[in-house]
Design an enzyme around this catalytic site. Structure first.
Site, PDB file in Angstrom:
ATOM      1  N   ASP A 226      -4.087  20.285 -23.159  1.00 20.70           N
ATOM      2  CA  ASP A 226      -3.629  20.107 -21.649  1.00 20.70           C
ATOM      3  C   ASP A 226      -2.291  20.546 -21.402  1.00 20.70           C
ATOM      4  O   ASP A 226      -1.327  19.991 -22.274  1.00 20.70           O
ATOM      5  CB  ASP A 226      -3.679  18.618 -21.676  1.00 20.70           C
ATOM      6  CG  ASP A 226      -5.177  17.974 -21.599  1.00 20.70           C
ATOM      7  OD1 ASP A 226      -6.108  18.752 -21.596  1.00 20.70           O
ATOM      8  OD2 ASP A 226      -5.383  16.720 -21.480  1.00 20.70           O
ATOM      9  N   ASP A 381     -15.110  14.649 -15.482  1.00 25.71           N
ATOM     10  CA  ASP A 381     -14.018  13.561 -15.912  1.00 25.71           C
ATOM     11  C   ASP A 381     -14.755  12.163 -15.517  1.00 25.71           C
ATOM     12  O   ASP A 381     -14.378  11.414 -14.441  1.00 25.71           O
ATOM     13  CB  ASP A 381     -12.807  13.853 -15.296  1.00 25.71           C
ATOM     14  CG  ASP A 381     -12.208  14.981 -15.894  1.00 25.71           C
ATOM     15  OD1 ASP A 381     -12.110  15.199 -17.069  1.00 25.71           O
ATOM     16  OD2 ASP A 381     -11.678  15.933 -14.772  1.00 25.71           O
TER      17      ASP A 381
END
Ligand code: 1PR
Length: 527
Positions: A226, A381
Site C-alpha cells: 500500500d 473492500d
C-alpha cells in the site's frame, strides 16, 4: 545481439525490453514493415484480444513481412498472443483468411470447470530437445495468463505441454520459429534463462523429440504494498490496521516501494501488487512518482506487477478528460501487467445490476476489451455486517457464520465499500464479484476490512462465498499472521492465490518461509 521487438501497442512491453537488456541484448523496436525483414532475431510479445491484434497487424502492413520472415525460417519468438498469432485463427473471432497461418491449427478457449483465465505459475512437459529450453530444470515453472490456447494440427511442432485440467500445447517450435504461451519476461529466473538462450544461441533448432515431465499449477503468494505520500511528501509503503494507516497521528512508514518490491521478488514472491491508497482522492496521472515506481521496479522485478488506486475516468483542472482506458494505458506502458479497480468497480456494478445492461463504456469493459480480461483485477473492500437471520438482509448474500456477532447474531453479509473503506454501499461482495465477472474482469482481489492488519488469518467464509460464485480466480487478502494461515486458506477454500502485507513489511514472516511451509504441507508452490 540486436533483438527486434514487435510492439503493436497492447500491454506491457517494458518488462520484456528490460529483461532482454538485462540478458545482454540491445533493442530495436519495429516501426516500419522493413524493420521486420531487417531483424536478426525477432520477438513478438502479445496480450489482449486476438482479433484486434490481427487487425492492427494488417493496418500497419506487418502481416506480409511477418509471413516472409517466418517462411525464411529466421529466428522468431512469439509470446502469448504473439505465439497464437502464428496459427490460422481463433475461436475468439474466426478470421481465417486474415491470420498469419504459419502453423496449421486454431486457438480455442479453455473448456474446463476450473477458473478461466488460467493465471499463475505452471510447469511444462518438454517434448523437443531445444536450445531455447537449455538449462531449464524439470521442476521449473513459468507464468501463464490466458483464456485461450493453441491446438496445433501437427503434434511434432509441440515444444511443450502444460496441464490445466487437461494437457494442452504451451510452446511450439519448428526450425527457428518458436513461441511460448507463458511469459518468460514474467517468469523470474527461469524466464530470464529462456530469453538468454534465445538471444545468445547460434543455432536454435531442436535436436529431436524428448519427453520430460514437469510439475503442476502452483498456488500463488503475493506481496502487497500500500503506497501513499507521507506527511513530508515522500512516497512510502504504509500499512493500516483495518485500513487506518496512521499511528500517533503520522502515516506509518514501512519502507520504500521500489526496494521493498525488489526484496520480495528475491524472496520468491509470485507477484507484486502496488495499491495507491489515495487514488480515490488524487488523480494518479498527476502522481508521477507512482509511474516512476513501476518503471524502476520493472527493471529488476520479473514477476507480474499489479497497480491499483484511482483507475477511473477523470477530468483534470485544465478541463482535459482522461478515460479509465487512458489511465490504465499509462500504467501498462510504465510496466504494470494488471490494473486493479476498487471504487469505480462498485459504481459500475451497481449501475449494471440496476439496469441489467452492459454499456460497453465502463472502465472494466473498456480495459478488458483492449488488454484482455486477465489484465483487469477487481479489488473488493468489504466489511462484515451481522444480522439475526437471512430475512434481515433479503437483497444480500447472507451466510451462517461459525462465529457470533456482537449481539449474538449468527448470520452476516459482506458490505462493499468505496474510497478506501470510508463509504459503505448497498451491495455485497458476492454480488459485486459476479457483476464484475459478467462485465469482463479477470480476477478478484478479495480484501476484508475486519481482518486487515489483525494477523488473525484470512476470512475463510468470505473467500468461500465469493470463490463459489465466480469462475475467475480469487486472491484471498487481509489477515495473514503466520505461515499456517496460508495453508489454511488453500486447504479450506478454492482461492488460487493469497496476499499479505504487514507480516512481510514487518519482517515477521519472509515470503520464502511461507513457500516452504506450503510445500511441506503438500501444496504445490513455485520454489
Ligand atoms: O478505489 O480504485 O482508488 O482503489 C483503492 C485501492 O486502495 C483499493 O484496492 C483499496 O483496497 C486500497 N486501499 C484504500 N485505502 C486503503 C487503506 O488501507 N486505508 N488498502 C487501502 C487496502 C488492503 C490490502 C492489504 C491486505 C493485507 N489494503 O491490500 O494489503 O489487507 O494486509 P495484511 O496482510 O497486513 O492484513 P480505488
Amino acid at each position: 545481439m540486436k533483438i527486434t521487438v514487435l510492439d503493436y501497442g497492447a500491454g506491457n512491453v517494458r518488462s520484456l525490453i528490460n529483461a532482454v537488456e538485462k540478458m545482454g541484448g540491445t533493442i530495436k523496436m519495429v516501426e516500419t514493415p522493413r524493420d521486420i525483414l531487417d531483424a536478426e532475431k525477432l520477438i513478438f510479445p502479445g496480450v489482449g484480444n486476438y482479433a484486434s491484434m490481427i487487425k492492427i497487424l494488417h493496418e500497419r502492413n506487418f502481416v506480409e513481412p511477418l509471413r516472409e520472415y517466418l517462411n525464411a525460417d529466421r529466428p522468431f519468438l512469439g509470446i502469448c498472443v504473439g505465439m497464437q498469432a502464428l496459427f490460422e485463427g481463433s475461436e475468439e473471432e474466426i478470421i481465417a483468411k486474415e491470420s498469419i497461418g504459419f502453423f496449421k491449427g486454431r486457438v480455442e478457449r479453455f473448456k474446463t470447470g476450473l477458473s478461466v483465465p488460467h493465471i499463475g505459475w505452471n510447469g511444462i512437459n518438454i517434448k523437443q530437445d531445444s536450445p531455447l529450453l537449455a538449462g531449464v530444470a524439470p521442476d521449473t515453472k513459468f507464468y501463464f495468463v490466458h483464456s485461450y490456447h493453441i491446438v496445433p494440427e501437427d503434434p511434432s511442432v509441440i515444444l511443450a505441454t502444460t496441464t490445466y485440467d487437461y494437457p494442452y500445447a504451451s510452446a511450439v517450435q519448428q526450425g527457428n520459429v518458436m513461441g511460448t504461451q507463458f511469459h518468460p519476461e514474467k517468469s523470474g529466473r527461469a524466464g530470464m534463462q529462456l530469453l538468454e538462450n534465445f538471444i545468445t544461441a547460434r543455432d536454435l533448432r531442436a535436436k529431436g523429440p524428448v519427453d520430460i515431465p514437469g510439475r503442476g499449477l502452483s498456488k500463488r503468494v503475493i506481496a502487497c504494498l500500500d503506497v501513499r505520500s507521507n506527511d513530508n511528501g515522500d512516497l512510502v509503503v504504509t500499512k493500516g490496521d483495518q485500513y487506518d494507516v496512521r499511528e500517533e497521528g503520522s502515516v506509518r512508514n514501512l519502507g520504500k516501494p521500489v526496494s521493498l518490491a525488489g526484496k520480495y521478488y528475491e524472496q520468491g514472491a509470485d507477484e507484486i501488487t502496488f495499491l495507491n491508497i489515495t487514488g480515490f482522492r488524487d488523480f494518479p496521472l498527476e502522481d508521477m512518482p507512482m509511474l516512476q515506481v513501476l518503471e524502476e521496479t520493472s527493471k529488476n522485478v520479473f514477476v507480474p506487477l499489479t497497480i491499483g488506486g484511482g483507475i477511473r475516468e477523470f477530468t483534470d483542472s485544465n478541463g482535459k478528460h482522461y478515460t479509465a482506458l487512458d489511465v490504465a494505458a499509462r500504467y501498462f506502458r510504465s510496466g504494470a501487467d494488471k490494473i486493479s479497480i476498487g471504487s469505480d468497480a462498485v459504481y459500475v456494478a451497481e449501475a449494471y445490476i440496476e439496469s441489467g445492461e452492459k454499456t460497453g463504456k465502463s472502465a472494466i469493459e473498456q480495459i478488458s476489451l483492449v488488454y484482455g480480461a486477465q489484465a483487469v483485477v477487481i479489488s473488493i473492500d468489504p466489511r462484515r455486517v451481522w444480522v439475526d437471520s437471512p430475512e434481515a438482509a433479503p437483497k444480500h448474500h447472507v451466510i451462517k457464520s461459525p462465529e457470533r456477532g456482537p449481539n449474538g447474531e449468527a448470520y452476516c453479509w459482506y458490505q462493499c465499500t468505496v474510497r478506501g473503506g470510508r463509504e459503505a454501499r448497498d451491495i455485497d461482495a458476492v454480488a459485486l464479484a459476479k457483476a464484475c465477472e459478467a462485465l469482463g474482469a479477470g480476477e478478484i482481489l478479495l480484501n476484508c476490512i475486519d481482518k486487515d492488519g489483525t494477523n488473525s488469518g484470512f476470512d475463510l467464509d468470505l473467500v468461500n462465498a465469493v470463490r463459489n460464485n465466480v469462475t475467475i480466480p480469487v486472491i484471498a487478502s487481509s489477515g495473514a499472521g503466520c505461515e499456517a494461515h496460508f495453508s489454511e486458506v488453500f486447504q479450506k477454500t478454492g482461492a488460487e492465490a493469497a496476499l499479505a502485507a504487514g507480516i512481510f513489511h514487518r519482517e515477521e514472516v519472509p515470503v520464502q518461509s511461507v513457500k516452504k511451509h506450503l510445500a511441506d504441507q503438500g501444496i504445490e508452490v513455485r520454489q
